[in-house]
Write a protein that holds these residues in place. Sequence first.
Motif, PDB file in Angstrom:
ATOM      1  N   LEU A 187      31.708  28.391  37.523  1.00 45.78           N
ATOM      2  CA  LEU A 187      32.154  29.748  37.649  1.00 45.78           C
ATOM      3  C   LEU A 187      31.138  30.644  37.789  1.00 45.78           C
ATOM      4  O   LEU A 187      31.374  31.647  38.872  1.00 45.78           O
ATOM      5  N   THR A 188      30.081  30.779  37.187  1.00 44.83           N
ATOM      6  CA  THR A 188      28.856  31.723  37.493  1.00 44.83           C
ATOM      7  C   THR A 188      28.451  31.565  38.878  1.00 44.83           C
ATOM      8  O   THR A 188      28.012  32.429  39.590  1.00 44.83           O
ATOM      9  N   GLY A 189      28.313  30.030  39.312  1.00 44.71           N
ATOM     10  CA  GLY A 189      27.836  29.945  40.624  1.00 44.71           C
ATOM     11  C   GLY A 189      28.724  30.178  41.746  1.00 44.71           C
ATOM     12  O   GLY A 189      28.218  29.882  42.940  1.00 44.71           O
ATOM     13  N   ARG A 194      34.108  32.758  47.883  1.00 39.78           N
ATOM     14  CA  ARG A 194      35.391  31.909  47.281  1.00 39.78           C
ATOM     15  C   ARG A 194      36.019  33.383  46.536  1.00 39.78           C
ATOM     16  O   ARG A 194      35.560  33.676  45.461  1.00 39.78           O
ATOM     17  N   ARG A 195      37.094  33.539  47.013  1.00 36.68           N
ATOM     18  CA  ARG A 195      37.720  34.941  46.446  1.00 36.68           C
ATOM     19  C   ARG A 195      38.146  34.748  45.274  1.00 36.68           C
ATOM     20  O   ARG A 195      38.096  35.301  44.112  1.00 36.68           O
ATOM     21  N   TYR A 196      39.176  33.439  45.132  1.00 37.10           N
ATOM     22  CA  TYR A 196      39.769  33.138  43.831  1.00 37.10           C
ATOM     23  C   TYR A 196      39.068  32.038  43.146  1.00 37.10           C
ATOM     24  O   TYR A 196      38.760  30.806  43.770  1.00 37.10           O
ATOM     25  N   ALA A 197      38.966  31.863  42.081  1.00 34.78           N
ATOM     26  CA  ALA A 197      38.413  30.977  41.085  1.00 34.78           C
ATOM     27  C   ALA A 197      38.920  31.029  39.756  1.00 34.78           C
ATOM     28  O   ALA A 197      38.943  32.166  39.115  1.00 34.78           O
ATOM     29  N   ARG A 329      36.237  34.348  35.777  1.00 36.27           N
ATOM     30  CA  ARG A 329      35.115  35.294  35.781  1.00 36.27           C
ATOM     31  C   ARG A 329      35.366  36.488  36.367  1.00 36.27           C
ATOM     32  O   ARG A 329      36.100  36.741  37.375  1.00 36.27           O
ATOM     33  N   LEU A 330      35.231  37.688  35.590  1.00 39.12           N
ATOM     34  CA  LEU A 330      35.459  39.098  36.112  1.00 39.12           C
ATOM     35  C   LEU A 330      34.187  39.742  36.691  1.00 39.12           C
ATOM     36  O   LEU A 330      33.040  39.750  36.036  1.00 39.12           O
TER      37      LEU A 330
END
Length: 422
Positions: A187-189, A194-197, A329-330
């Motif tokens: 998720l950090t990468g 990619r707008r949505y994860a 991730r925010l």
Amino acid sequence: MSGDTVSVIRPRTYEEAAVAVRACGARGAVARGGPGPARGDAARNAGGTVLDMTGLDRVHVVDADEGVVLCAAGVTLRRLTELVLPLGWLVPAGPAARHTTVGGAIAAGLHVSGSFTRHVQALELLTADGEVRAVRPDTELFEATAGGLGLTGVILTATIRLLPVETAYLTVGTERAADLDEVLARLTGTGRDRRYAAARIDLTARGAATGRAVLTRADHTPLSALRTGPRGWRRPFALRSPGLPPVATLVPAGIRYRTAPRARTGELRHLSAFFHPLETVALESRLHGRFGRVRYRFAVGAGEEEMLHRIVRRVASRRCPTAHAVLQRLGEAGPGWLCGAVPGWTLALDLPAGLPGLPAFLDALDEEVAAAGGRVGLAEDARLRPDLLTAMYPRAADFRALRARLDPRAVFASDLARRLAL
């Protein structure tokens, strides 16, 4: 009027809303939008008045060239999406909360892949003195209202900046991550492409597999990427019902993990199918049993990954049968003083309301979140202790002071406001 009786008023005009506010009794009034029961007590007002704003649902202006819309606060994000999507625009942060109203999204500080309130260019607010104020970003009143849970007044209209899109489809990638460390790293990468994860965590896994998850990452599909074969793809902005939910959303988390692809990219999904797999309230309620569920959502800053590990281990060790455990991730948080998002991470859990010892268990999680400088989201909360509010929300004192000046008689009130002395 008994302490539990609520007077529900559904104004059809701004004038009717003002009359209802002036006429509310000692227990005050709070506005709400959207169907069904409230998840938390921010929109509950026992013994007082609740304004159902869904009757104020006019879309006043759509600027299809600039991507700006002016609408009443009772317009749902679903209706707004259906209106602007064929014009090449999308409601920011809206697809994942389709039944939420515009006013509700602002008052709750909605954050889905970004802050909804950062796209609000202006709003009109009915305050306790009966005045309608034009409120703009970068002012104290805006920052208190964005995420302010309806306690600064009744949002009447909003001007919103939309997101440009070329199609109604998303290009989706799905993969498995073996443990929480791998989830956090991936998720950090995730880049800006990619707008949505999000990661759906399997809380049945323990030991070395604790925190394993199915990751889904998606971005809006450009027109050039659509194939020309299927008839539906010849209409890039076709509006569709989500239909039946995917089987994977209905099975236990452990089975979902094992049946997910190890890695799959390039899958095309319609917005509705991606964001709304559980569309009906009846279906959703079946998944959580006769006692229902408790939504527990918190956010914690970057650098607090070990705290996430501890909480995931604690929840997993309880063997909680939860179908919903989503980690995201925010990025940049919203401007609101009571905004529940912080740059870092957010974890949302749906826990069975009948789970033995649940209140004490969640109190312990609250304390851990507060000690790490995190925040429990207030929009869905019905149980946070008032002594933890200031630790989680440093601007809470400023919010109270502004409320005292703006609304000295506490015309706007809710069960949450009384519980947390807001």
